[in-house]
Design a protein around this motif. Sequence first.
Motif, PDB file in Angstrom:
ATOM      1  N   MET A   1       0.842  -1.193   0.000  1.00 46.16           N
ATOM      2  CA  MET A   1       0.000   0.000   0.000  1.00 46.16           C
ATOM      3  C   MET A   1       0.881   1.248   0.000  1.00 46.16           C
ATOM      4  O   MET A   1       1.887   1.292   0.696  1.00 46.16           O
ATOM      5  N   PRO A   2       0.502   2.269  -0.794  1.00 50.58           N
ATOM      6  CA  PRO A   2       1.347   3.467  -0.872  1.00 50.58           C
ATOM      7  C   PRO A   2       1.372   4.230   0.442  1.00 50.58           C
ATOM      8  O   PRO A   2       0.348   4.404   1.113  1.00 50.58           O
ATOM      9  N   LEU A   3       2.558   4.692   0.811  1.00 54.28           N
ATOM     10  CA  LEU A   3       2.742   5.489   2.021  1.00 54.28           C
ATOM     11  C   LEU A   3       2.777   6.970   1.646  1.00 54.28           C
ATOM     12  O   LEU A   3       3.314   7.353   0.612  1.00 54.28           O
ATOM     13  N   ALA A   4       2.208   7.799   2.506  1.00 54.62           N
ATOM     14  CA  ALA A   4       2.213   9.240   2.260  1.00 54.62           C
ATOM     15  C   ALA A   4       2.160   9.987   3.589  1.00 54.62           C
ATOM     16  O   ALA A   4       1.636   9.474   4.584  1.00 54.62           O
ATOM     17  N   THR A   5       2.692  11.200   3.579  1.00 49.27           N
ATOM     18  CA  THR A   5       2.609  12.097   4.732  1.00 49.27           C
ATOM     19  C   THR A   5       2.152  13.462   4.249  1.00 49.27           C
ATOM     20  O   THR A   5       2.672  13.982   3.249  1.00 49.27           O
ATOM     21  N   VAL A   6       1.180  14.006   4.946  1.00 46.61           N
ATOM     22  CA  VAL A   6       0.721  15.368   4.664  1.00 46.61           C
ATOM     23  C   VAL A   6       1.069  16.236   5.868  1.00 46.61           C
ATOM     24  O   VAL A   6       0.635  15.956   6.992  1.00 46.61           O
ATOM     25  N   HIS A   7       1.881  17.268   5.629  1.00 45.87           N
ATOM     26  CA  HIS A   7       2.323  18.172   6.685  1.00 45.87           C
ATOM     27  C   HIS A   7       1.438  19.421   6.688  1.00 45.87           C
ATOM     28  O   HIS A   7       1.335  20.112   5.656  1.00 45.87           O
ATOM     29  N   LEU A   8       0.806  19.703   7.819  1.00 48.82           N
ATOM     30  CA  LEU A   8      -0.003  20.902   7.974  1.00 48.82           C
ATOM     31  C   LEU A   8       0.848  21.955   8.681  1.00 48.82           C
ATOM     32  O   LEU A   8       1.196  21.808   9.858  1.00 48.82           O
ATOM     33  N   VAL A   9       1.196  23.002   7.960  1.00 54.79           N
ATOM     34  CA  VAL A   9       2.091  24.048   8.464  1.00 54.79           C
ATOM     35  C   VAL A   9       1.274  25.306   8.752  1.00 54.79           C
ATOM     36  O   VAL A   9       0.546  25.799   7.882  1.00 54.79           O
ATOM     37  N   ARG A  10       1.386  25.813   9.952  1.00 54.46           N
ATOM     38  CA  ARG A  10       0.747  27.087  10.263  1.00 54.46           C
ATOM     39  C   ARG A  10       1.613  28.238   9.727  1.00 54.46           C
ATOM     40  O   ARG A  10       2.841  28.128   9.700  1.00 54.46           O
ATOM     41  N   HIS A  11       0.979  29.311   9.307  1.00 53.35           N
ATOM     42  CA  HIS A  11       1.695  30.478   8.786  1.00 53.35           C
ATOM     43  C   HIS A  11       2.555  31.138   9.863  1.00 53.35           C
ATOM     44  O   HIS A  11       2.437  30.858  11.052  1.00 53.35           O
ATOM     45  N   GLY A  12       3.401  32.060   9.440  1.00 53.13           N
ATOM     46  CA  GLY A  12       4.263  32.795  10.363  1.00 53.13           C
ATOM     47  C   GLY A  12       3.569  33.978  11.012  1.00 53.13           C
ATOM     48  O   GLY A  12       2.394  34.270  10.747  1.00 53.13           O
ATOM     49  N   GLU A  13       4.318  34.678  11.878  1.00 46.28           N
ATOM     50  CA  GLU A  13       3.754  35.825  12.593  1.00 46.28           C
ATOM     51  C   GLU A  13       3.255  36.882  11.611  1.00 46.28           C
ATOM     52  O   GLU A  13       3.899  37.182  10.606  1.00 46.28           O
ATOM     53  N   LEU A 197       0.578  14.214   9.280  1.00 45.03           N
ATOM     54  CA  LEU A 197      -0.354  13.093   9.248  1.00 45.03           C
ATOM     55  C   LEU A 197       0.227  12.010   8.343  1.00 45.03           C
ATOM     56  O   LEU A 197       0.420  12.233   7.140  1.00 45.03           O
ATOM     57  N   ASP A 198       0.532  10.845   8.912  1.00 39.93           N
ATOM     58  CA  ASP A 198       1.100   9.730   8.157  1.00 39.93           C
ATOM     59  C   ASP A 198      -0.012   8.779   7.728  1.00 39.93           C
ATOM     60  O   ASP A 198      -0.893   8.424   8.526  1.00 39.93           O
ATOM     61  N   PHE A 199       0.060   8.339   6.463  1.00 38.79           N
ATOM     62  CA  PHE A 199      -0.955   7.456   5.909  1.00 38.79           C
ATOM     63  C   PHE A 199      -0.324   6.206   5.296  1.00 38.79           C
ATOM     64  O   PHE A 199       0.770   6.267   4.722  1.00 38.79           O
ATOM     65  N   SER A 200      -1.032   5.101   5.431  1.00 39.54           N
ATOM     66  CA  SER A 200      -0.780   3.908   4.639  1.00 39.54           C
ATOM     67  C   SER A 200      -2.012   3.719   3.773  1.00 39.54           C
ATOM     68  O   SER A 200      -3.098   3.427   4.287  1.00 39.54           O
ATOM     69  N   ASP A 201      -1.854   3.914   2.469  1.00 34.26           N
ATOM     70  CA  ASP A 201      -2.997   4.043   1.569  1.00 34.26           C
ATOM     71  C   ASP A 201      -3.858   5.191   2.081  1.00 34.26           C
ATOM     72  O   ASP A 201      -3.347   6.276   2.314  1.00 34.26           O
ATOM     73  N   ASP A 202      -5.140   4.992   2.336  1.00 32.61           N
ATOM     74  CA  ASP A 202      -5.956   6.102   2.838  1.00 32.61           C
ATOM     75  C   ASP A 202      -6.224   6.006   4.335  1.00 32.61           C
ATOM     76  O   ASP A 202      -7.083   6.708   4.871  1.00 32.61           O
ATOM     77  N   THR A 203      -5.475   5.153   5.032  1.00 32.13           N
ATOM     78  CA  THR A 203      -5.648   4.974   6.475  1.00 32.13           C
ATOM     79  C   THR A 203      -4.628   5.800   7.245  1.00 32.13           C
ATOM     80  O   THR A 203      -3.417   5.675   7.031  1.00 32.13           O
ATOM     81  N   LEU A 204      -5.112   6.657   8.137  1.00 32.17           N
ATOM     82  CA  LEU A 204      -4.222   7.451   8.976  1.00 32.17           C
ATOM     83  C   LEU A 204      -3.591   6.552  10.029  1.00 32.17           C
ATOM     84  O   LEU A 204      -4.277   5.867  10.780  1.00 32.17           O
ATOM     85  N   THR A 205      -2.253   6.562  10.086  1.00 32.44           N
ATOM     86  CA  THR A 205      -1.548   5.657  10.990  1.00 32.44           C
ATOM     87  C   THR A 205      -0.850   6.364  12.150  1.00 32.44           C
ATOM     88  O   THR A 205      -0.584   5.755  13.184  1.00 32.44           O
ATOM     89  N   ARG A 206      -0.555   7.671  11.979  1.00 36.10           N
ATOM     90  CA  ARG A 206       0.197   8.364  13.028  1.00 36.10           C
ATOM     91  C   ARG A 206       0.059   9.868  12.851  1.00 36.10           C
ATOM     92  O   ARG A 206      -0.085  10.370  11.731  1.00 36.10           O
ATOM     93  N   VAL A 207       0.099  10.587  13.982  1.00 37.62           N
ATOM     94  CA  VAL A 207       0.130  12.049  13.980  1.00 37.62           C
ATOM     95  C   VAL A 207       1.407  12.487  14.682  1.00 37.62           C
ATOM     96  O   VAL A 207       1.726  11.994  15.769  1.00 37.62           O
ATOM     97  N   ARG A 208       2.157  13.414  14.054  1.00 44.22           N
ATOM     98  CA  ARG A 208       3.390  13.919  14.648  1.00 44.22           C
ATOM     99  C   ARG A 208       3.363  15.447  14.678  1.00 44.22           C
ATOM    100  O   ARG A 208       2.630  16.069  13.906  1.00 44.22           O
TER     101      ARG A 208
END
Length: 226
Positions: A1-13, A197-208
């Motif tokens: 299954m394809p692995l993917a990570t989506v990083h949610l970055v908050r903007h700067g000051e 947010l780490d994913f294996s296919d479309d399943t969320l596996t971990r939050v960092r």
Amino acid sequence: MPLATVHLVRHGEVHNPDGVLYGRLPEFHLSELGQQMAEQVANYFGERRNDGANLVYLAASPLTRAQETAQPLAAALNLDVHTEERIIEAENRFEGMSGVKSRLRQPRYWPLLVNPMRPSWGEPYAAQVARVMEAVHHARAAAITLASGNTDPERPAEAVLVGHQLPIWVTRLAAERRRLWHDPRQRECTLTSVTSLDFSDDTLTRVRYTEPCADLLPGAANVPGA
């Protein structure tokens, strides 16, 4: 299954000397410190790419502060910035006001406070989670497609989405199966922080979570969304 990570970055000051709760108002630009934060978080991801991270997709909220934070990232990663409407700041009835805390003592605003768990003064938390997760899965799929030539199946395709504190925070709460109602002062989502947010296919596996600009945070102005 394809692995993917989506990083949610908050903007700067943001340059906001009057302490306005700016919400979705246009033309709130990064401060000088915010620009430094944007460069530093770009260097963080640039170093990760140089170490082999498969960073292939970049998008940002349409609001000025997010777009300005994304520009150094685009340069560091040699990527175009896609505009993603679904990660925009939350709607808020207090938008444009300063000194919101003192205004809450005024009876005319009390009807907005009847249900803090929804919340009654703005966009429901659940609605924010739904739209952000739609954007996350879009970015995840785009990254997997763009990284299809990657020969290392253990190396995830990675996407970066630059957005805003409240939508990122409630999305993390949902991912961790925690209640969405919370005290805004206790959000773990500092300026230019990275919630991954780490994913294996479309399943969320971990939050960092990490803070590449932790050294720049002391003294930074921070007006949280409601």
